[in-house]
Design a protein around this motif. Sequence first.
Motif, PDB file in Angstrom:
ATOM      1  N   ARG A 166      25.183   1.737  42.312  1.00 12.18           N
ATOM      2  CA  ARG A 166      25.378   0.436  42.950  1.00 12.18           C
ATOM      3  C   ARG A 166      26.683   0.391  43.733  1.00 12.18           C
ATOM      4  O   ARG A 166      27.666   1.014  43.345  1.00 12.18           O
ATOM      5  CB  ARG A 166      25.413  -0.658  41.861  1.00 12.18           C
ATOM      6  N   THR A 167      26.694  -0.361  44.811  1.00 12.70           N
ATOM      7  CA  THR A 167      27.941  -0.785  45.432  1.00 12.70           C
ATOM      8  C   THR A 167      28.511  -1.875  44.512  1.00 12.70           C
ATOM      9  O   THR A 167      27.911  -2.205  43.492  1.00 12.70           O
ATOM     10  CB  THR A 167      27.664  -1.418  46.815  1.00 12.70           C
ATOM     11  N   ASN A 168      29.648  -2.479  44.882  1.00 11.81           N
ATOM     12  CA  ASN A 168      30.115  -3.609  44.064  1.00 11.81           C
ATOM     13  C   ASN A 168      29.710  -4.961  44.668  1.00 11.81           C
ATOM     14  O   ASN A 168      30.269  -6.007  44.332  1.00 11.81           O
ATOM     15  CB  ASN A 168      31.625  -3.524  43.803  1.00 11.81           C
ATOM     16  N   ILE A 169      28.702  -4.940  45.530  1.00  9.98           N
ATOM     17  CA  ILE A 169      28.183  -6.179  46.121  1.00  9.98           C
ATOM     18  C   ILE A 169      27.077  -6.743  45.232  1.00  9.98           C
ATOM     19  O   ILE A 169      26.082  -6.064  44.985  1.00  9.98           O
ATOM     20  CB  ILE A 169      27.615  -5.898  47.536  1.00  9.98           C
ATOM     21  N   GLU A 170      27.278  -7.984  44.741  1.00  8.38           N
ATOM     22  CA  GLU A 170      26.234  -8.613  43.929  1.00  8.38           C
ATOM     23  C   GLU A 170      25.222  -9.301  44.866  1.00  8.38           C
ATOM     24  O   GLU A 170      24.149  -8.779  45.075  1.00  8.38           O
ATOM     25  CB  GLU A 170      26.848  -9.623  42.942  1.00  8.38           C
ATOM     26  N   ASP A 171      25.593 -10.432  45.447  1.00  9.31           N
ATOM     27  CA  ASP A 171      24.842 -11.089  46.526  1.00  9.31           C
ATOM     28  C   ASP A 171      23.306 -11.055  46.347  1.00  9.31           C
ATOM     29  O   ASP A 171      22.580 -10.547  47.207  1.00  9.31           O
ATOM     30  CB  ASP A 171      25.229 -10.423  47.868  1.00  9.31           C
ATOM     31  N   GLY A 172      22.849 -11.546  45.200  1.00 12.62           N
ATOM     32  CA  GLY A 172      21.400 -11.663  44.999  1.00 12.62           C
ATOM     33  C   GLY A 172      20.746 -10.447  44.359  1.00 12.62           C
ATOM     34  O   GLY A 172      19.523 -10.432  44.182  1.00 12.62           O
ATOM     35  N   TYR A 173      21.542  -9.436  44.003  1.00 14.56           N
ATOM     36  CA  TYR A 173      20.952  -8.201  43.475  1.00 14.56           C
ATOM     37  C   TYR A 173      20.125  -8.441  42.208  1.00 14.56           C
ATOM     38  O   TYR A 173      18.980  -7.992  42.103  1.00 14.56           O
ATOM     39  CB  TYR A 173      22.031  -7.146  43.185  1.00 14.56           C
ATOM     40  N   GLY A 214      18.455  -3.128  49.878  1.00 16.88           N
ATOM     41  CA  GLY A 214      19.038  -2.147  48.963  1.00 16.88           C
ATOM     42  C   GLY A 214      19.901  -1.138  49.697  1.00 16.88           C
ATOM     43  O   GLY A 214      21.040  -0.861  49.299  1.00 16.88           O
ATOM     44  N   LYS A 215      19.375  -0.604  50.793  1.00 17.02           N
ATOM     45  CA  LYS A 215      20.137   0.362  51.603  1.00 17.02           C
ATOM     46  C   LYS A 215      21.340  -0.291  52.270  1.00 17.02           C
ATOM     47  O   LYS A 215      22.410   0.292  52.369  1.00 17.02           O
ATOM     48  CB  LYS A 215      19.240   0.921  52.723  1.00 17.02           C
ATOM     49  N   ASP A 216      21.126  -1.529  52.754  1.00 17.72           N
ATOM     50  CA  ASP A 216      22.170  -2.199  53.527  1.00 17.72           C
ATOM     51  C   ASP A 216      23.351  -2.648  52.671  1.00 17.72           C
ATOM     52  O   ASP A 216      24.485  -2.645  53.132  1.00 17.72           O
ATOM     53  CB  ASP A 216      21.597  -3.428  54.251  1.00 17.72           C
ATOM     54  N   LYS A 217      23.084  -3.060  51.414  1.00 19.90           N
ATOM     55  CA  LYS A 217      24.212  -3.617  50.672  1.00 19.90           C
ATOM     56  C   LYS A 217      24.303  -3.269  49.191  1.00 19.90           C
ATOM     57  O   LYS A 217      25.400  -3.184  48.660  1.00 19.90           O
ATOM     58  CB  LYS A 217      24.258  -5.148  50.837  1.00 19.90           C
ATOM     59  N   TRP A 218      23.196  -3.063  48.479  1.00 17.38           N
ATOM     60  CA  TRP A 218      23.287  -2.958  47.024  1.00 17.38           C
ATOM     61  C   TRP A 218      23.504  -1.544  46.477  1.00 17.38           C
ATOM     62  O   TRP A 218      24.041  -1.368  45.392  1.00 17.38           O
ATOM     63  CB  TRP A 218      22.032  -3.558  46.382  1.00 17.38           C
ATOM     64  N   TYR A 219      23.025  -0.539  47.217  1.00 19.04           N
ATOM     65  CA  TYR A 219      23.115   0.833  46.696  1.00 19.04           C
ATOM     66  C   TYR A 219      24.014   1.700  47.575  1.00 19.04           C
ATOM     67  O   TYR A 219      23.888   1.686  48.802  1.00 19.04           O
ATOM     68  CB  TYR A 219      21.725   1.485  46.648  1.00 19.04           C
ATOM     69  N   SER A 220      24.892   2.471  46.950  1.00 16.33           N
ATOM     70  CA  SER A 220      25.657   3.465  47.715  1.00 16.33           C
ATOM     71  C   SER A 220      24.875   4.773  47.799  1.00 16.33           C
ATOM     72  O   SER A 220      25.067   5.555  48.725  1.00 16.33           O
ATOM     73  CB  SER A 220      27.031   3.680  47.090  1.00 16.33           C
ATOM     74  N   ALA A 221      24.011   5.010  46.833  1.00 11.93           N
ATOM     75  CA  ALA A 221      23.162   6.212  46.859  1.00 11.93           C
ATOM     76  C   ALA A 221      21.985   6.003  45.923  1.00 11.93           C
ATOM     77  O   ALA A 221      22.089   5.288  44.929  1.00 11.93           O
ATOM     78  CB  ALA A 221      23.961   7.438  46.413  1.00 11.93           C
ATOM     79  N   ARG A 270      16.001  10.930  49.263  1.00 13.89           N
ATOM     80  CA  ARG A 270      17.390  10.603  48.943  1.00 13.89           C
ATOM     81  C   ARG A 270      18.017   9.676  49.970  1.00 13.89           C
ATOM     82  O   ARG A 270      17.717   9.766  51.154  1.00 13.89           O
ATOM     83  CB  ARG A 270      18.238  11.890  48.908  1.00 13.89           C
ATOM     84  N   PHE A 271      18.900   8.821  49.485  1.00 15.21           N
ATOM     85  CA  PHE A 271      19.719   7.998  50.374  1.00 15.21           C
ATOM     86  C   PHE A 271      21.150   8.075  49.874  1.00 15.21           C
ATOM     87  O   PHE A 271      21.400   7.982  48.668  1.00 15.21           O
ATOM     88  CB  PHE A 271      19.248   6.538  50.343  1.00 15.21           C
ATOM     89  N   ASN A 272      22.090   8.284  50.815  1.00 10.11           N
ATOM     90  CA  ASN A 272      23.510   8.253  50.461  1.00 10.11           C
ATOM     91  C   ASN A 272      24.251   7.659  51.645  1.00 10.11           C
ATOM     92  O   ASN A 272      24.201   8.214  52.745  1.00 10.11           O
ATOM     93  CB  ASN A 272      24.009   9.662  50.144  1.00 10.11           C
ATOM     94  N   GLU A 273      24.925   6.545  51.420  1.00  9.46           N
ATOM     95  CA  GLU A 273      25.562   5.834  52.544  1.00  9.46           C
ATOM     96  C   GLU A 273      26.691   6.650  53.177  1.00  9.46           C
ATOM     97  O   GLU A 273      27.097   6.377  54.291  1.00  9.46           O
ATOM     98  CB  GLU A 273      26.063   4.451  52.112  1.00  9.46           C
ATOM     99  N   LEU A 274      27.185   7.647  52.464  1.00  3.58           N
ATOM    100  CA  LEU A 274      28.288   8.466  52.989  1.00  3.58           C
ATOM    101  C   LEU A 274      27.789   9.612  53.861  1.00  3.58           C
ATOM    102  O   LEU A 274      28.578  10.265  54.542  1.00  3.58           O
ATOM    103  CB  LEU A 274      29.122   9.046  51.839  1.00  3.58           C
ATOM    104  N   LEU A 275      26.502   9.888  53.823  1.00  4.20           N
ATOM    105  CA  LEU A 275      25.977  11.052  54.562  1.00  4.20           C
ATOM    106  C   LEU A 275      25.366  10.620  55.899  1.00  4.20           C
ATOM    107  O   LEU A 275      24.968   9.497  56.077  1.00  4.20           O
ATOM    108  CB  LEU A 275      24.942  11.794  53.719  1.00  4.20           C
TER     109      LEU A 275
END
Lengths: 109, 109
Positions: free
Chosen positions: A21-28, A84-91, B104-109
């Motif tokens: 997770r990113t640290n963005i909650e915003d409805g997650y 999810g891709k835009d804000k909630w998950y980093s990977a 896979r998804f990774n925002e850093l890649l």
Amino acid sequence: MSLISNTPKPPYYAVIFTSLRTNIEDGYGEMANEMMALAAIQPGFLGVESARESIGITVSYWESLEAIKNWKSNPAHLQAQKLGKDKWYSAYTTRIVKVEKEYRFNELL
Amino acid sequence: MSLISNTPKPPYYAVIFTSLRTNIEDGYGEMANEMMALAAIQPGFLGVESARESIGITVSYWESLEAIKNWKSNPAHLQAQKLGKDKWYSAYTTRIVKVEKEYRFNELL
């Protein structure tokens, strides 16, 4: 309320979704609950198991690859995937698997 | 320190171990860490992902069914499995699966 899914005799299919997770909650939290409830009423749905500590792991179980494909392309789910891709998950990693064998233990049985 | 496993291109195999704990600690944490470390040095080991909330989910990834069978019958692991049934787990399910696709998804890649 997440318990061990009472899946049928194999073979059947599953999706292993592992995420950071990113640290963005915003409805997650609301969206996660909404998607669990929506998945549960899809054709071919067999169960879901989920836990999060340093990573989150959600395993959903399905009768067929067709059922998984239909759920993947469900419009409300597609919108959730985009958010999810835009804000909630980093990977995350999604793995589509075929369950070949299953062993159970329950101290009450 | 549990992260998303950097698994190879499918096909490969996995074990999804979903469990409910008793409230008995008695060496559980140490044994869990020991088994993760021991699994990691077995032939054919590809990675492990783990999280626990109301249920625990541990997914270990392997090159082959043979590698899974060898790990299942490892003597130290057999002893841990016995203790698991006797005191640490009230219920568990072990699913042997073949990973067919991976995204896979990774925002850093």
